[in-house]
Write an enzyme that holds these catalytic residues in place. Structure first.
Site, PDB file in Angstrom:
ATOM      1  N   LYS A 122      -2.507  -1.974  -3.236  1.00 19.19           N
ATOM      2  CA  LYS A 122      -3.542  -1.120  -2.653  1.00 19.19           C
ATOM      3  C   LYS A 122      -3.133   0.340  -2.823  1.00 19.19           C
ATOM      4  O   LYS A 122      -2.467   0.920  -1.960  1.00 19.19           O
ATOM      5  CB  LYS A 122      -3.718  -1.468  -1.164  1.00 19.19           C
ATOM      6  CG  LYS A 122      -4.678  -0.546  -0.425  1.00 19.19           C
ATOM      7  CD  LYS A 122      -5.055  -1.075   0.946  1.00 19.19           C
ATOM      8  CE  LYS A 122      -5.934  -0.077   1.683  1.00 19.19           C
ATOM      9  NZ  LYS A 122      -6.556  -0.633   2.883  1.00 19.19           N
ATOM     10  N   GLU A 144       0.807  -1.218   0.000  1.00 21.35           N
ATOM     11  CA  GLU A 144       0.000   0.000   0.000  1.00 21.35           C
ATOM     12  C   GLU A 144       0.843   1.271   0.000  1.00 21.35           C
ATOM     13  O   GLU A 144       1.256   1.758   1.048  1.00 21.35           O
ATOM     14  CB  GLU A 144      -0.944   0.026   1.220  1.00 21.35           C
ATOM     15  CG  GLU A 144      -1.795   1.291   1.255  1.00 21.35           C
ATOM     16  CD  GLU A 144      -2.753   1.384   2.444  1.00 21.35           C
ATOM     17  OE1 GLU A 144      -2.721   0.502   3.313  1.00 21.35           O
ATOM     18  OE2 GLU A 144      -3.538   2.342   2.487  1.00 21.35           O
TER      19      GLU A 144
HETATM   20  P1  13P Z   1      -9.395   4.213   4.048  1.00 23.88           P
HETATM   21  O1  13P Z   1     -10.201   3.486   2.997  1.00 23.88           O
HETATM   22  O2  13P Z   1     -10.227   4.769   5.147  1.00 23.88           O
HETATM   23  O3  13P Z   1      -8.431   5.171   3.439  1.00 23.88           O
HETATM   24  O4  13P Z   1      -8.526   3.101   4.787  1.00 23.88           O
HETATM   25  C1  13P Z   1      -7.873   2.158   4.070  1.00 23.88           C
HETATM   26  C2  13P Z   1      -6.644   1.755   4.774  1.00 23.88           C
HETATM   27  O5  13P Z   1      -6.512   0.638   5.190  1.00 23.88           O
HETATM   28  C3  13P Z   1      -5.571   2.723   4.953  1.00 23.88           C
HETATM   29  O6  13P Z   1      -4.412   2.052   5.330  1.00 23.88           O
END
Ligand code: 13P
Length: 340
Positions: A220, A178
């Site tokens: 992600k 991510e």
């Molecule tokens: P949000 O969809 O609230 O941005 O959270 C996703 C997430 O896991 C951030 O690390």
């Protein structure tokens, strides 16, 4: 790779048409902030109640194939005595775990951030696996400013993500990678695209250097958007900018791209996902979600910490998940919201 078969099985349980990931891995300060908004104190009992409510929502498995949990939650039980990971898997929702230890400033690099948590990661992963986790998540954060993120900040963050992903695959957990370029600020959509492209490019270069099997990971990313303090953009513009960036940088071997919501309001996040799936019909990867706030917000508002509100909160969660399921099929329309 020692655990290839296990990793393949996890990918096939998680990456499915019309299903996405629920991010319920808020750290202690973040969950306290979410609870404060509904006047609920962040106690262990309340956190258990909330996360039990999520995983025991009947029918959620139809739309959700994975849930990201926080360390504490792995060891908690639902009211009927199942562990939370067991309750998730009872409806074919794969349990996973956030393993990073949060961000700090990158030393000597003003404006850049870096995420901690690599030391001892392999040992921690073995213990999480014993508790039922089959995948992991690690988030690097990039904040846009006049001179940030720097090229060297982007490289340092990419290196962390790649080292984390390599450790995950060597221990048999699918890594969710991510890199989040924040939407805070008054930058325009072109600037967000430029930074996101540089970030993704560096991340995939680093993953390659560290021998990470792209078939056995999930990306992600953020969507490409104008900054929060800039003008608003329509879903078609966001989808076009996001797909352009990802097509330039994400190899076709990656099975699935699961977007974070990043502070978009829930209906906006669903409409944008729908546009992405309509424009990205021929994209090589699945285009799905790993939303936190955009899936939980309406349910939290309905719950307010009261046991009698559990059914209403579960209905709200299921409905949000269903709307996103329709968006993954490119069949969502905003007027379905009022109809529901
Ligand atoms: P949000 O969809 O609230 O941005 O959270 C996703 C997430 O896991 C951030 O690390």
């Amino acid at each position: 790779m020692e655990y290839a078969t296990e990793l393949e099985a996890t990918i096939s349980d998680m990456v499915q048409k019309g299903r996405g990931i629920l991010a319920a891995d808020e750290s202690s300060p973040t969950i306290a902030k979410r609870f404060k908004a509904i006047d609920v104190e962040s106690t262990e009992a309340h956190r258990r109640a909330w996360r039990s409510l999520l995983v025991t929502t009947e029918g959620l498995g139809e739309y959700i194939s994975g849930i990201i949990l926080f360390e504490e939650t792995l060891g908690q039980n639902t009211d009927d005595g199942k562990t939370i990971p067991e309750a998730a898997w009872a409806q074919k929702i794969v349990p996973g775990i956030k393993v990073d230890k949060g961000k700090i400033p990158l030393a000597l690099s003003p404006g850049d951030l870096i995420t901690q948590g690599l030391d001892g990661l392999a040992e921690r992963l073995r213990a999480y696996k014993q508790q039922g986790a089959r995948f992991a998540k690690w988030r690097e954060v990039y904040s846009i400013d006049k001179h940030a993120p720097s090229l060297h900040g982007i490289e340092a963050n990419a290196e962390m993500l790649a080292r984390y992903a390599a450790v995950c695959q060597s221990e048999g957990l699918v890594p969710i990678v991510e890199p989040e370029v924040l939407m805070d600020g008054d930058h325009d959509i072109d600037r967000h695209a430029q930074v996101s492209e540089a970030v993704q490019h560096a991340v995939f270069h680093a993953l390659h250097r560290h021998h990470v099997a792209l078939e056995l990971m999930i990306l992600k990313p953020n969507m490409v958007l104008p900054g929060k303090d800039c003008r608003r953009a329509e879903p078609d513009e966001i989808a076009a900018a996001t797909l352009k960036t990802l097509r330039r940088t994400v190899p076709a071997a990656v099975p699935s791209i699961n977007f974070l919501s990043g502070g978009q309001d829930p209906e906006e996040a669903t409409a944008n996902l729908n546009a992405l799936n309509r424009q990205g019909q021929n994209a090589p990867w699945r285009l799905s979600i790993s939303y936190g706030r955009a899936l939980q917000q309406t349910a939290l508002q309905a719950w307010k910490g009261k046991p009698e509100n559990v059914p209403a909160a579960q209905r709200a969660l299921r409905e949000r998940a269903r709307m996103n399921h329709l968006a993954m099929l490119g069949e969502y329309r905003p007027d379905m919201e009022t109809a529901a």
